[in-house]
Design an enzyme around this catalytic site. Sequence first.
Site, PDB file in Angstrom:
ATOM      1  CD  GLU A  30      -2.491   1.876   0.533  1.00 54.21           C
ATOM      2  OE1 GLU A  30      -3.279   1.158  -0.082  1.00 54.21           O
ATOM      3  OE2 GLU A  30      -2.349   3.104   0.313  1.00 54.21           O
ATOM      4  CD  GLN A  31      -0.838   5.659  -3.300  1.00 57.27           C
ATOM      5  OE1 GLN A  31      -0.068   5.773  -4.246  1.00 57.27           O
ATOM      6  NE2 GLN A  31      -2.018   6.234  -3.282  1.00 57.27           N
ATOM      7  NE  ARG A 104     -16.495   5.753   1.275  1.00 62.47           N
ATOM      8  CZ  ARG A 104     -16.302   5.184   0.096  1.00 62.47           C
ATOM      9  NH1 ARG A 104     -15.194   4.527  -0.159  1.00 62.47           N
ATOM     10  NH2 ARG A 104     -17.185   5.280  -0.853  1.00 62.47           N
ATOM     11  CE1 TYR A 210     -24.189   5.355   4.258  1.00 67.46           C
ATOM     12  CE2 TYR A 210     -25.358   6.074   2.294  1.00 67.46           C
ATOM     13  CZ  TYR A 210     -24.185   5.682   2.918  1.00 67.46           C
ATOM     14  OH  TYR A 210     -23.010   5.629   2.202  1.00 67.46           O
ATOM     15  CG  ASP A 288     -13.134   2.125  -7.847  1.00 68.24           C
ATOM     16  OD1 ASP A 288     -14.087   1.334  -7.976  1.00 68.24           O
ATOM     17  OD2 ASP A 288     -13.236   3.223  -7.261  1.00 68.24           O
TER      18      ASP A 288
HETATM   19  C1  LIG Z   1     -19.325   9.313  -2.993  1.00 66.77           C
HETATM   20  C2  LIG Z   1     -19.161   7.854  -3.203  1.00 66.77           C
HETATM   21  C3  LIG Z   1     -20.048   6.974  -2.631  1.00 66.77           C
HETATM   22  C4  LIG Z   1     -19.904   5.603  -2.838  1.00 66.77           C
HETATM   23  N1  LIG Z   1     -20.781   4.770  -2.253  1.00 66.77           N
HETATM   24  C5  LIG Z   1     -20.669   3.447  -2.434  1.00 66.77           C
HETATM   25  C6  LIG Z   1     -21.566   2.558  -1.794  1.00 66.77           C
HETATM   26  O1  LIG Z   1     -22.474   2.985  -1.071  1.00 66.77           O
HETATM   27  N2  LIG Z   1     -21.390   1.212  -1.981  1.00 66.77           N
HETATM   28  C7  LIG Z   1     -20.385   0.706  -2.764  1.00 66.77           C
HETATM   29  O2  LIG Z   1     -20.294  -0.521  -2.903  1.00 66.77           O
HETATM   30  N3  LIG Z   1     -19.507   1.543  -3.389  1.00 66.77           N
HETATM   31  C8  LIG Z   1     -19.618   2.882  -3.237  1.00 66.77           C
HETATM   32  N4  LIG Z   1     -18.735   3.717  -3.831  1.00 66.77           N
HETATM   33  C9  LIG Z   1     -17.649   3.166  -4.668  1.00 66.77           C
HETATM   34  C10 LIG Z   1     -16.478   2.722  -3.817  1.00 66.77           C
HETATM   35  O3  LIG Z   1     -16.065   3.744  -2.947  1.00 66.77           O
HETATM   36  C11 LIG Z   1     -15.289   2.280  -4.674  1.00 66.77           C
HETATM   37  O4  LIG Z   1     -15.754   1.504  -5.755  1.00 66.77           O
HETATM   38  C12 LIG Z   1     -14.321   1.449  -3.834  1.00 66.77           C
HETATM   39  O5  LIG Z   1     -13.828   2.194  -2.753  1.00 66.77           O
HETATM   40  C13 LIG Z   1     -13.155   0.939  -4.699  1.00 66.77           C
HETATM   41  O6  LIG Z   1     -12.289   0.186  -3.893  1.00 66.77           O
HETATM   42  P1  LIG Z   1     -10.852  -0.265  -4.428  1.00 66.77           P
HETATM   43  O7  LIG Z   1     -10.246  -1.027  -3.293  1.00 66.77           O
HETATM   44  O8  LIG Z   1     -10.994  -0.897  -5.756  1.00 66.77           O
HETATM   45  O9  LIG Z   1     -10.082   1.100  -4.698  1.00 66.77           O
HETATM   46  P2  LIG Z   1      -9.623   2.234  -3.677  1.00 66.77           P
HETATM   47  O10 LIG Z   1     -10.596   2.369  -2.554  1.00 66.77           O
HETATM   48  O11 LIG Z   1      -9.348   3.452  -4.496  1.00 66.77           O
HETATM   49  O12 LIG Z   1      -8.258   1.693  -3.053  1.00 66.77           O
HETATM   50  C14 LIG Z   1      -7.063   1.706  -3.782  1.00 66.77           C
HETATM   51  C15 LIG Z   1      -5.896   1.598  -2.811  1.00 66.77           C
HETATM   52  O13 LIG Z   1      -4.701   1.467  -3.554  1.00 66.77           O
HETATM   53  C16 LIG Z   1      -3.730   2.364  -3.061  1.00 66.77           C
HETATM   54  N5  LIG Z   1      -2.838   2.699  -4.188  1.00 66.77           N
HETATM   55  C17 LIG Z   1      -3.105   3.497  -5.241  1.00 66.77           C
HETATM   56  N6  LIG Z   1      -2.067   3.556  -6.089  1.00 66.77           N
HETATM   57  C18 LIG Z   1      -1.090   2.755  -5.552  1.00 66.77           C
HETATM   58  C19 LIG Z   1       0.219   2.384  -5.960  1.00 66.77           C
HETATM   59  N7  LIG Z   1       0.760   2.861  -7.111  1.00 66.77           N
HETATM   60  N8  LIG Z   1       0.955   1.550  -5.179  1.00 66.77           N
HETATM   61  C20 LIG Z   1       0.417   1.051  -4.023  1.00 66.77           C
HETATM   62  N9  LIG Z   1      -0.821   1.384  -3.571  1.00 66.77           N
HETATM   63  C21 LIG Z   1      -1.580   2.210  -4.339  1.00 66.77           C
HETATM   64  C22 LIG Z   1      -4.543   3.543  -2.541  1.00 66.77           C
HETATM   65  O14 LIG Z   1      -3.805   4.314  -1.600  1.00 66.77           O
HETATM   66  C23 LIG Z   1      -5.745   2.827  -1.922  1.00 66.77           C
HETATM   67  O15 LIG Z   1      -5.511   2.433  -0.604  1.00 66.77           O
HETATM   68  C24 LIG Z   1     -18.849   5.106  -3.639  1.00 66.77           C
HETATM   69  C25 LIG Z   1     -17.949   5.990  -4.210  1.00 66.77           C
HETATM   70  C26 LIG Z   1     -18.094   7.346  -3.997  1.00 66.77           C
HETATM   71  C27 LIG Z   1     -17.137   8.266  -4.615  1.00 66.77           C
END
Ligand SMILES: Cc1cc2nc3c(=O)[nH]c(=O)nc-3n(C[C@H](O)[C@H](O)[C@H](O)COP(=O)(O)OP(=O)(O)OC[C@H]3O[C@@H](n4cnc5c(N)ncnc54)[C@H](O)[C@@H]3O)c2cc1C
Length: 392
Positions: A30-31, A104, A210, A288
């Site tokens: 993790e960065q 979160r 909520y 994502d």
């Molecule tokens: C306003 C809002 C409301 C939302 N509500 C919902 C909801 O109610 N329900 C739901 O299911 N989803 C919801 N989402 C979507 C959800 O937040 C995202 O889809 C989810 O957080 C994605 O998770 P992830 O682990 O794929 O990515 P991220 O949460 O972006 O995590 C990526 C991680 O990788 C790390 N990283 C990045 N680049 C590097 C690198 N080069 N080297 C090492 N580490 C790195 C980052 O620091 C981070 O910790 C919402 C989004 C928003 C914006």
Amino acid sequence: MRIAVIGGGIGGLTAAVALRQAGFEVDVYEQAPELSEVGGGINMAPNATRVLRRLGLGPGLDREGVRPAGTHQRRWQDGRTLQRAPLNPLCEELYGAPHMTLHRADLLDVIAAAFPSDRVHLGHRLVGLRDTGDGSEAWFDNGTTLTADVLVGADGIHSAVRTALFGAEEPRFAGCVAYRGLVPTERIADLGLEIGSQSWVGPGAHLVHYFVSRGRLLNFVGWTEHDTWNREDWTDRATVARALAAFEGWHVQVRTIIAAAETCFIWALFDRDPLPHWSVGRTTLLGDACHPMYPFMGQGAAMAVEDGAALAACLLAVDDPAEALQHYERMRLPRVTRLQEMSRANKMRFHMRDGPAQQARDAEWARAADRSPDALRWLYEFDAGAVETVAA
Ligand SMILES: Cc1cc2nc3c(=O)[nH]c(=O)nc-3n(C[C@H](O)[C@H](O)[C@H](O)COP(=O)(O)OP(=O)(O)OC[C@H]3O[C@@H](n4cnc5c(N)ncnc54)[C@H](O)[C@@H]3O)c2cc1C
């Protein structure tokens, strides 16, 4: 088999727990200097809580989360009901898993507690990688390198792993910004809100609220349309006055909630087109990093959680890791693409100007109740850990 997961967000950590429980040797890189999630609340629908419970996280979810009784969609100005649907205990009865709302940070803590902290390598920002055919090599900004049998990019919408695999392509500003805030429940006691989720829709904007953190805080996210955006920082602060101005003329309940916020952040929405492939050799993506979606189905993190379960199941079921990754992406792509498209369509549907199209939408919602757990059976009953046969 040694698996490196890049990114310690909700997706990366869930995948790490699932892969470890499947018997693989897993490390997370993790960065950030610590594991953290900012930005307030999140919905975990039954398709996601089912996965998390199977990983043994049920007690943590029950301790930190809230079970909304129902969801209620209302009109922006007069508060008229557009549709209502029960959520709990109905979801448990129908799908064997609840619909929950959480902070979160609490959710991330619950997931992280199920993974050994000495296998989480903080302060490691991936800057490059190479698929070697029988594994993957990666290097980090702190000068360290790794080799692994499989590498999983769970590094979010700006994914460095995605760039390394498929080339650089900037995400596009989606024309929306969100005001996000948390309100101590005692400040809005006079509103007499039930423990549920409400969503207010109006011209060019909508606002959802909520409860989270065992009911101690009310989370709100108010979306408004904007033509341009220059900053990308999720934690940019906004003043409560600015958020109130964005919801000028809205129902007194909406304005009372915004006015009571302890802190308010502003956040811009970015978008990418669906990818046709996620995997190259022994390297793949999840969450994502490969399928960011508008949050208008509340399913982005849920899909990342499902990805982790599906990935672990495929790596267990298929002997050759590269083939297993191909199988994983074939299984996941149709489902996440459908949700990306539905989430995009909801932006239009939620933000209609008042007039004949909005009236037709309201009439359809009243008739179809598209938010009810029954109508979302295809989404909620899905078992992400089941390995389907998918044609190559
Ligand atoms: C306003 C809002 C409301 C939302 N509500 C919902 C909801 O109610 N329900 C739901 O299911 N989803 C919801 N989402 C979507 C959800 O937040 C995202 O889809 C989810 O957080 C994605 O998770 P992830 O682990 O794929 O990515 P991220 O949460 O972006 O995590 C990526 C991680 O990788 C790390 N990283 C990045 N680049 C590097 C690198 N080069 N080297 C090492 N580490 C790195 C980052 O620091 C981070 O910790 C919402 C989004 C928003 C914006």
